[in-house]
Scaffold this motif. Structure first.
Motif, PDB file in Angstrom:
ATOM      1  N   ASP A  97       0.853  -1.173   0.000  1.00  0.00           N
ATOM      2  CA  ASP A  97       0.000   0.000   0.000  1.00  0.00           C
ATOM      3  C   ASP A  97       0.900   1.237   0.000  1.00  0.00           C
ATOM      4  N   PRO A  98       0.593   2.261  -0.817  1.00  0.00           N
ATOM      5  CA  PRO A  98       1.473   3.431  -0.908  1.00  0.00           C
ATOM      6  C   PRO A  98       1.812   4.065   0.435  1.00  0.00           C
ATOM      7  N   GLU A  99       0.865   4.130   1.356  1.00  0.00           N
ATOM      8  CA  GLU A  99       1.136   4.764   2.645  1.00  0.00           C
ATOM      9  C   GLU A  99       2.200   3.998   3.423  1.00  0.00           C
ATOM     10  N   ASP A 100       2.072   2.658   3.460  1.00  0.00           N
ATOM     11  CA  ASP A 100       3.077   1.839   4.150  1.00  0.00           C
ATOM     12  C   ASP A 100       4.445   1.982   3.490  1.00  0.00           C
ATOM     13  N   ALA A 101       4.449   2.009   2.153  1.00  0.00           N
ATOM     14  CA  ALA A 101       5.707   2.113   1.410  1.00  0.00           C
ATOM     15  C   ALA A 101       6.412   3.437   1.707  1.00  0.00           C
ATOM     16  N   ILE A 102       5.667   4.522   1.731  1.00  0.00           N
ATOM     17  CA  ILE A 102       6.263   5.835   1.985  1.00  0.00           C
ATOM     18  C   ILE A 102       6.797   5.924   3.409  1.00  0.00           C
ATOM     19  N   TYR A 103       6.090   5.367   4.370  1.00  0.00           N
ATOM     20  CA  TYR A 103       6.587   5.368   5.750  1.00  0.00           C
ATOM     21  C   TYR A 103       7.905   4.598   5.844  1.00  0.00           C
ATOM     22  N   GLN A 104       7.976   3.454   5.151  1.00  0.00           N
ATOM     23  CA  GLN A 104       9.225   2.678   5.159  1.00  0.00           C
ATOM     24  C   GLN A 104      10.360   3.461   4.502  1.00  0.00           C
ATOM     25  N   LEU A 105      10.032   4.164   3.423  1.00  0.00           N
ATOM     26  CA  LEU A 105      11.043   4.973   2.737  1.00  0.00           C
ATOM     27  C   LEU A 105      11.582   6.068   3.654  1.00  0.00           C
ATOM     28  N   LEU A 106      10.701   6.759   4.363  1.00  0.00           N
ATOM     29  CA  LEU A 106      11.129   7.829   5.260  1.00  0.00           C
ATOM     30  C   LEU A 106      12.034   7.291   6.365  1.00  0.00           C
ATOM     31  N   ASP A 107      11.710   6.116   6.877  1.00  0.00           N
ATOM     32  CA  ASP A 107      12.557   5.502   7.909  1.00  0.00           C
ATOM     33  C   ASP A 107      13.936   5.173   7.351  1.00  0.00           C
ATOM     34  N   PHE A 108      13.990   4.778   6.082  1.00  0.00           N
ATOM     35  CA  PHE A 108      15.267   4.429   5.449  1.00  0.00           C
ATOM     36  C   PHE A 108      16.104   5.678   5.177  1.00  0.00           C
ATOM     37  N   ILE A 109      15.476   6.714   4.662  1.00  0.00           N
ATOM     38  CA  ILE A 109      16.197   7.927   4.290  1.00  0.00           C
ATOM     39  C   ILE A 109      16.668   8.708   5.507  1.00  0.00           C
ATOM     40  N   GLY A 110      15.806   8.848   6.500  1.00  0.00           N
ATOM     41  CA  GLY A 110      16.131   9.697   7.641  1.00  0.00           C
ATOM     42  C   GLY A 110      16.287  11.143   7.191  1.00  0.00           C
ATOM     43  N   SER A 111      17.269  11.824   7.741  1.00  0.00           N
ATOM     44  CA  SER A 111      17.504  13.228   7.372  1.00  0.00           C
ATOM     45  C   SER A 111      18.646  13.383   6.377  1.00  0.00           C
ATOM     46  N   ARG A 112      19.101  12.272   5.805  1.00  0.00           N
ATOM     47  CA  ARG A 112      20.256  12.316   4.896  1.00  0.00           C
ATOM     48  C   ARG A 112      19.934  13.063   3.597  1.00  0.00           C
ATOM     49  N   PRO A 113      20.922  13.712   3.011  1.00  0.00           N
ATOM     50  CA  PRO A 113      20.738  14.285   1.675  1.00  0.00           C
ATOM     51  C   PRO A 113      20.462  13.175   0.664  1.00  0.00           C
ATOM     52  N   ILE A 114      19.636  13.484  -0.323  1.00  0.00           N
ATOM     53  CA  ILE A 114      19.250  12.498  -1.333  1.00  0.00           C
ATOM     54  C   ILE A 114      19.974  12.781  -2.636  1.00  0.00           C
ATOM     55  N   VAL A 115      20.663  11.770  -3.139  1.00  0.00           N
ATOM     56  CA  VAL A 115      21.414  11.858  -4.393  1.00  0.00           C
ATOM     57  C   VAL A 115      20.559  11.263  -5.508  1.00  0.00           C
ATOM     58  N   GLY A 116      20.569  11.899  -6.674  1.00  0.00           N
ATOM     59  CA  GLY A 116      19.802  11.328  -7.773  1.00  0.00           C
ATOM     60  C   GLY A 116      20.116  11.945  -9.116  1.00  0.00           C
ATOM     61  N   TYR A 117      19.575  11.313 -10.151  1.00  0.00           N
ATOM     62  CA  TYR A 117      19.677  11.805 -11.531  1.00  0.00           C
ATOM     63  C   TYR A 117      18.337  12.439 -11.875  1.00  0.00           C
ATOM     64  N   TYR A 118      18.336  13.745 -12.122  1.00  0.00           N
ATOM     65  CA  TYR A 118      17.105  14.527 -12.230  1.00  0.00           C
ATOM     66  C   TYR A 118      16.213  14.253 -11.026  1.00  0.00           C
ATOM     67  N   ILE A 119      16.837  14.394  -9.872  1.00  0.00           N
ATOM     68  CA  ILE A 119      16.218  14.043  -8.592  1.00  0.00           C
ATOM     69  C   ILE A 119      15.018  14.938  -8.262  1.00  0.00           C
ATOM     70  N   LYS A 120      14.951  16.099  -8.871  1.00  0.00           N
ATOM     71  CA  LYS A 120      13.824  16.992  -8.593  1.00  0.00           C
ATOM     72  C   LYS A 120      12.496  16.306  -8.897  1.00  0.00           C
ATOM     73  N   PHE A 121      12.455  15.534  -9.976  1.00  0.00           N
ATOM     74  CA  PHE A 121      11.223  14.823 -10.326  1.00  0.00           C
ATOM     75  C   PHE A 121      10.867  13.802  -9.257  1.00  0.00           C
ATOM     76  N   ASP A 122      11.842  12.991  -8.845  1.00  0.00           N
ATOM     77  CA  ASP A 122      11.592  11.952  -7.839  1.00  0.00           C
ATOM     78  C   ASP A 122      11.090  12.566  -6.527  1.00  0.00           C
ATOM     79  N   VAL A 123      11.764  13.629  -6.095  1.00  0.00           N
ATOM     80  CA  VAL A 123      11.375  14.280  -4.839  1.00  0.00           C
ATOM     81  C   VAL A 123       9.985  14.904  -4.959  1.00  0.00           C
ATOM     82  N   THR A 124       9.686  15.473  -6.122  1.00  0.00           N
ATOM     83  CA  THR A 124       8.366  16.088  -6.325  1.00  0.00           C
ATOM     84  C   THR A 124       7.247  15.059  -6.252  1.00  0.00           C
ATOM     85  N   ILE A 125       7.441  13.908  -6.886  1.00  0.00           N
ATOM     86  CA  ILE A 125       6.373  12.913  -6.883  1.00  0.00           C
ATOM     87  C   ILE A 125       6.271  12.208  -5.522  1.00  0.00           C
TER      88      ILE A 125
END
Length: 210
Positions: A97-125
């Motif tokens: 379920d998207p809500e469970d997935a996003i909560y797991q993602l936030l726990d994984f990322i924490g407060s770390r900077p996010i690296v990406g290729y055209y990361i603005k799109f990923d962060v926006t969605i």
């Protein structure tokens, strides 16, 4: 000063205080490389189908610290979309379920900077989901590898074209291709780009945006 004001303002809008850790000072020299596969390129109407991420610490990619999940879309996936991301309806039978997935993602990322290729799109969605579930957009700083790459290219004039395609950057940095349209593989390849570019970038400049 202005950045701090907006960060505090965003923090006050947080609906679930469990995720206050997103605003903590990030650990030194730790990053998360991230990539999303989506139903399209319009963050307002399209959905996330999969998210892949890997932890970077110092000059190491921690392959034991990876994140790879599929999300259940609300709408059916159309044929044109499948041609791009290669994710079929059958591949999402055990998706979260998207809500469970996003909560797991936030726990994984924490407060770390996010690296990406055209990361603005990923962060926006992703922020479309986080705003719905916890009241705020994803607050993490971001680092764009295509910008890092661009700044390492020598040009004979201001009008010279610099090819910023993902495959071109991989080839020019001598990074092996791990396969296309797989969120985790893309995140791993992006993390390799970042580590190579980090030492090539003049003055080791970081490229953060909120």
């Amino acid at each position: 000063m202005l950045e701090k004001f907006f960060k505090n303002w965003n923090r006050k809008k947080l609906k679930n205080k469990k995720y206050d850790f997103l605003f903590d000072e990030p650990l030194a020299d730790e990053y998360v490389s991230l990539d999303c596969e989506t139903t399209g390129l319009n963050p307002k109407k399209d959905e996330i189908l999969s998210i892949g991420a890997v932890l970077i610490k110092g000059n190491k990619i921690l392959m034991r610290k990876t994140f790879n999940i599929f999300l259940k879309p609300v709408k059916n996936i159309n044929a044109e979309s499948i041609k791009i991301h290669q994710i079929r309806t059958v591949d999402l039978e055990n998706a979260l379920d998207p809500e469970d997935a996003i909560y797991q993602l936030l726990d994984f990322i924490g407060s770390r900077p996010i690296v990406g290729y055209y990361i603005k799109f990923d962060v926006t969605i992703i922020s479309k989901y986080t705003k719905k579930y916890i009241g705020i957009k994803l607050p993490n700083d971001t680092i764009e590898v295509s910008t890092m790459y661009y700044r390492t290219r020598k040009r004979t004039s201001d009008y010279e074209f610099i090819d910023l395609k993902f495959d071109t950057i991989l080839k020019n940095l001598n990074i092996p291709a791990l396969g296309k349209h797989d969120a985790l593989n893309d995140a791993i390849m992006t993390s390799m780009m970042f580590l190579k570019l980090k030492d090539l970038t003049p003055a080791k400049t970081t490229f953060y945006t909120n």
